[in-house]
Write a protein that holds these residues in place. Structure first.
Motif, PDB file in Angstrom:
ATOM      1  N   SER A 276       0.810   4.010  -2.695  1.00 34.60           N
ATOM      2  CA  SER A 276       0.814   5.343  -2.485  1.00 34.60           C
ATOM      3  C   SER A 276       1.798   6.267  -2.918  1.00 34.60           C
ATOM      4  O   SER A 276       1.519   7.302  -3.534  1.00 34.60           O
ATOM      5  CB  SER A 276       0.624   5.459  -1.067  1.00 34.60           C
ATOM      6  OG  SER A 276      -0.596   4.620  -0.446  1.00 34.60           O
TER       7      SER A 276
ATOM      8  N   ILE B 202       0.602  11.933   1.921  1.00 35.70           N
ATOM      9  CA  ILE B 202       1.101  10.684   2.527  1.00 35.70           C
ATOM     10  C   ILE B 202       1.642  10.978   3.867  1.00 35.70           C
ATOM     11  O   ILE B 202       2.710  11.563   3.947  1.00 35.70           O
ATOM     12  CB  ILE B 202       1.929  10.056   1.551  1.00 35.70           C
ATOM     13  CG1 ILE B 202       0.988   9.606   0.271  1.00 35.70           C
ATOM     14  CG2 ILE B 202       2.456   8.674   2.209  1.00 35.70           C
ATOM     15  CD1 ILE B 202       1.986   8.741  -0.762  1.00 35.70           C
TER      16      ILE B 202
ATOM     17  N   PHE C 222      -2.932   8.069   3.710  1.00 38.06           N
ATOM     18  CA  PHE C 222      -3.078   8.615   2.493  1.00 38.06           C
ATOM     19  C   PHE C 222      -4.369   9.356   2.320  1.00 38.06           C
ATOM     20  O   PHE C 222      -5.316   8.712   2.372  1.00 38.06           O
ATOM     21  CB  PHE C 222      -2.988   7.534   1.301  1.00 38.06           C
ATOM     22  CG  PHE C 222      -2.462   8.171  -0.188  1.00 38.06           C
ATOM     23  CD1 PHE C 222      -2.134   9.502  -0.583  1.00 38.06           C
ATOM     24  CD2 PHE C 222      -2.491   7.408  -1.190  1.00 38.06           C
ATOM     25  CE1 PHE C 222      -2.084   9.974  -1.407  1.00 38.06           C
ATOM     26  CE2 PHE C 222      -2.538   7.839  -2.661  1.00 38.06           C
ATOM     27  CZ  PHE C 222      -2.095   9.245  -2.806  1.00 38.06           C
TER      28      PHE C 222
ATOM     29  N   ALA D 127      -6.557   6.396  -5.389  1.00 40.66           N
ATOM     30  CA  ALA D 127      -5.224   6.782  -5.449  1.00 40.66           C
ATOM     31  C   ALA D 127      -4.707   6.975  -6.874  1.00 40.66           C
ATOM     32  O   ALA D 127      -3.885   7.973  -7.309  1.00 40.66           O
ATOM     33  CB  ALA D 127      -4.365   5.489  -4.744  1.00 40.66           C
TER      34      ALA D 127
ATOM     35  N   GLU E  76       0.801  -1.291   0.029  1.00 35.05           N
ATOM     36  CA  GLU E  76       0.000   0.091  -0.105  1.00 35.05           C
ATOM     37  C   GLU E  76       0.837   1.179  -0.105  1.00 35.05           C
ATOM     38  O   GLU E  76       0.711   2.283  -0.925  1.00 35.05           O
ATOM     39  CB  GLU E  76      -0.927  -0.017   1.174  1.00 35.05           C
ATOM     40  CG  GLU E  76      -2.127  -1.243   1.277  1.00 35.05           C
ATOM     41  CD  GLU E  76      -2.964  -0.918   2.108  1.00 35.05           C
ATOM     42  OE1 GLU E  76      -4.007  -1.937   2.133  1.00 35.05           O
ATOM     43  OE2 GLU E  76      -2.700  -0.203   3.279  1.00 35.05           O
ATOM     44  N   THR E  77       1.715   1.175   0.775  1.00 33.19           N
ATOM     45  CA  THR E  77       2.881   2.397   0.830  1.00 33.19           C
ATOM     46  C   THR E  77       3.518   2.503  -0.609  1.00 33.19           C
ATOM     47  O   THR E  77       3.661   3.649  -1.160  1.00 33.19           O
ATOM     48  CB  THR E  77       3.862   2.081   2.018  1.00 33.19           C
ATOM     49  OG1 THR E  77       3.226   1.914   3.047  1.00 33.19           O
ATOM     50  CG2 THR E  77       4.992   3.121   1.999  1.00 33.19           C
TER      51      THR E  77
ATOM     52  N   TRP F 264      -7.323   5.228   1.438  1.00 36.69           N
ATOM     53  CA  TRP F 264      -7.184   3.672   1.704  1.00 36.69           C
ATOM     54  C   TRP F 264      -8.719   3.230   2.231  1.00 36.69           C
ATOM     55  O   TRP F 264      -9.073   1.892   1.853  1.00 36.69           O
ATOM     56  CB  TRP F 264      -6.246   3.432   2.236  1.00 36.69           C
ATOM     57  CG  TRP F 264      -4.958   3.432   1.523  1.00 36.69           C
ATOM     58  CD1 TRP F 264      -3.842   3.835   1.413  1.00 36.69           C
ATOM     59  CD2 TRP F 264      -4.696   2.650   0.264  1.00 36.69           C
ATOM     60  NE1 TRP F 264      -3.054   3.685   0.389  1.00 36.69           N
ATOM     61  CE2 TRP F 264      -3.330   2.922  -0.320  1.00 36.69           C
ATOM     62  CE3 TRP F 264      -5.403   1.396  -0.350  1.00 36.69           C
ATOM     63  CZ2 TRP F 264      -2.846   2.305  -1.321  1.00 36.69           C
ATOM     64  CZ3 TRP F 264      -4.955   0.954  -1.622  1.00 36.69           C
ATOM     65  CH2 TRP F 264      -3.624   1.262  -1.982  1.00 36.69           C
TER      66      TRP F 264
ATOM     67  N   CYS G  24       1.753   6.670  -6.982  1.00 36.92           N
ATOM     68  CA  CYS G  24       0.572   7.527  -7.171  1.00 36.92           C
ATOM     69  C   CYS G  24       1.179   9.004  -7.067  1.00 36.92           C
ATOM     70  O   CYS G  24       0.745  10.037  -7.927  1.00 36.92           O
ATOM     71  CB  CYS G  24      -0.717   7.097  -6.626  1.00 36.92           C
ATOM     72  SG  CYS G  24      -1.420   5.718  -7.365  1.00 36.92           S
TER      73      CYS G  24
END
Ligand SMILES: *[C@@H]1O[C@H](CO)[C@@H](O)[C@H](O)[C@H]1NC(C)=O
Ligand SMILES: *[C@@H]1O[C@H](CO)[C@@H](O)[C@H](O)[C@H]1NC(C)=O
Ligand SMILES: *[C@@H]1O[C@H](CO)[C@@H](O)[C@H](O)[C@H]1NC(C)=O
Ligand SMILES: *[C@@H]1O[C@H](CO)[C@@H](O)[C@H](O)[C@H]1NC(C)=O
Length: 396
Positions: free
Chosen positions: A264, A333, A388, A295, A260-261, A365, A267
């Protein structure tokens, strides 16, 4: 409350006009080559991170099928790209031929990808041999570009192995001209690993350029690629993007939190979103991450500014970017690089927005509005995780 006072208050809710102006002018200042492609960062898939040299025609066709089954095109993923190891040899006139064992019907495969409403991309190398030792395009640029156009190729990733120590500032523009001369719009992705500060010259040459060495499927490499890419934020913009390499989401070497990081940051940095996993057998978490439309909307924002690291406090960081669509605002973020869950605060002053203004905070998220906040937003962030947010001025 008087009318004038109301107007004054409303002004304070908007982003500082000077900052917005600077950011809108920047891309215009550094832009040069415009072949009509890459208005926003490219999105698609590439075979390398998952398949390496084991790529075959069947995998490409099944990947195109999986794009359709998972509606990936609706999220913006358009390109299905074959990386190294498709090329076999050259014929007696020097024309490139696909490897006949792994790609027995190359044109049929390309037509198949197109028949699914997708675009097709290829790989070559600005050297005599590719990194895997297949024929490269150095001194065959015009011939190869003509072949790609004949095959209806839509994208070229151009690597940097076995280059005879000729400067990339000569080797890459030759292929640019060769592609341009075909008359077919072909997305041109430079891959010289960031060795010669490409951000300073590649905007005149291609649609994207690598700023780093290869990514690998682990936290340290991924976060290092993000840091390296960050320093070039000023040089990215519509029709030309910094490229910290393709996505590893779904390949198994990082946790779901770390993926996910990874997604993120890519993006927010307006990085190319090239999926690098097996999309035929994606897990639900992998699909959830890669198809987070909130995202993706940050990545594809028409303003086209690359976000950057704006605040560091030990292992806690805040990265942010200005957005224009559907309304002006910022995305932020809150990144925890440390080993413990921690509380991170993003102050409006660190995001370049009115430090005492009221803003609505939307969680990208969790896909929900967290509320209207003043001065800052605070999140509890797990180790190697992010919060995020999209942060927009309230209309009052
Ligand atoms: C060729 O380059 C010119 C600008 O240099 C650009 O306007 C045109 O779109 C390019 N054409 C192709 C097919 O890439
Ligand atoms: C996907 O999974 C199926 C069975 O779960 C397997 O047979 C197939 O080989 C896998 N496909 C790929 C491309 O890994
Ligand atoms: C980050 O980008 C903004 C513009 O979007 C710029 O004003 C700011 O100076 C940049 N920060 C750093 C640390 O370069
Ligand atoms: C920096 O982090 C420390 C905890 O490590 C925290 O107490 C402090 O408030 C943070 N500073 C800012 C400006 O966020």
């Amino acid at each position: 409350m008087g009318h004038v006072q109301q107007i004054e208050e409303r002004k304070m809710l908007l982003l500082p006009a000077s900052l917005l102006l600077v950011c809108m002018l920047l891309p215009a200042v550094v832009r040069s080559y415009d072949n009509g492609l890459g208005r926003t960062p490219q999105m698609g898939w590439n075979s390398w991170n998952r398949y390496r040299c084991n790529v075959k025609e069947d995998v490409i066709k099944a990947t195109a099928d999986a794009f359709v089954a998972n509606n990936l095109a609706e999220f913006g993923y358009k390109y299905v790209n074959v990386d190294d190891c498709w090329a076999g040899s050259r014929d007696q006139d020097g024309f490139i031929l696909p490897d006949p064992t792994t790609f027995p019907d190359f044109q049929g495969m390309i037509d198949y990808v197109h028949s699914k409403g997708l675009l097709f991309g290829l790989y070559s190398d600005a050297g005599k041999r590719t990194c895997a030792g297949r024929p490269g395009s150095l001194f065959h640029e015009v011939q190869d570009a003509q072949t790609y156009a004949k095959w209806k190729v839509d994208y070229l990733k151009y690597d940097n192995c076995n280059n005879d120590n000729i400067t990339p500032k000569i080797r890459y523009p030759i292929m640019q001209m060769a592609l341009n001369y075909t008359g077919r719009p072909i997305f041109y992705s430079l891959c010289e690993w960031g060795k010669d500060d490409p951000a300073t010259w590649a905007p005149a040459v291609g649609n994207s350029w690598r700023t780093t060495g290869d990514i690998s499927d682990d936290w340290d490499t991924m976060i290092n690629r993000a840091d390296l890419n960050n320093q070039w934020w000023l040089y990215a913009g519509p029709y030309g993007w910094n490229d910290p390499d393709m996505l590893e989401v779904g390949n198994g070497g990082m946790t779901t939190t770390e993926y996910e990081t990874h997604f993120s940051l890519w993006c927010l940095m307006k990085s190319p979103l090239l999926i690098g996993c097996d999309v035929i057998n994606m897990t639900s978490d992998t699909k959830r991450i890669l198809t987070n439309s909130d995202a993706i909307a940050v990545n594809q924002d028409p303003l086209g500014i690359q976000g950057n690291k704006s605040f560091v406090n030990g292992t806690s960081e805040v990265w942010c970017v200005l957005l224009s669509h559907p309304t002006p605002g910022v995305a932020a973020i809150l990144l925890n690089r440390g080993h413990e869950t921690t509380s991170i605060t993003a102050y409006w002053w660190a995001l370049g927005i009115d430090p005492v203004g009221k803003y609505e905070v939307y969680d990208i998220w969790q896909h929900k509005i967290l509320g209207t906040m003043t001065e800052s937003v605070t999140a509890t962030v797990p180790s190697h995780g992010v919060a995020f947010y999209r942060i927009t001025p309230t209309s009052q």
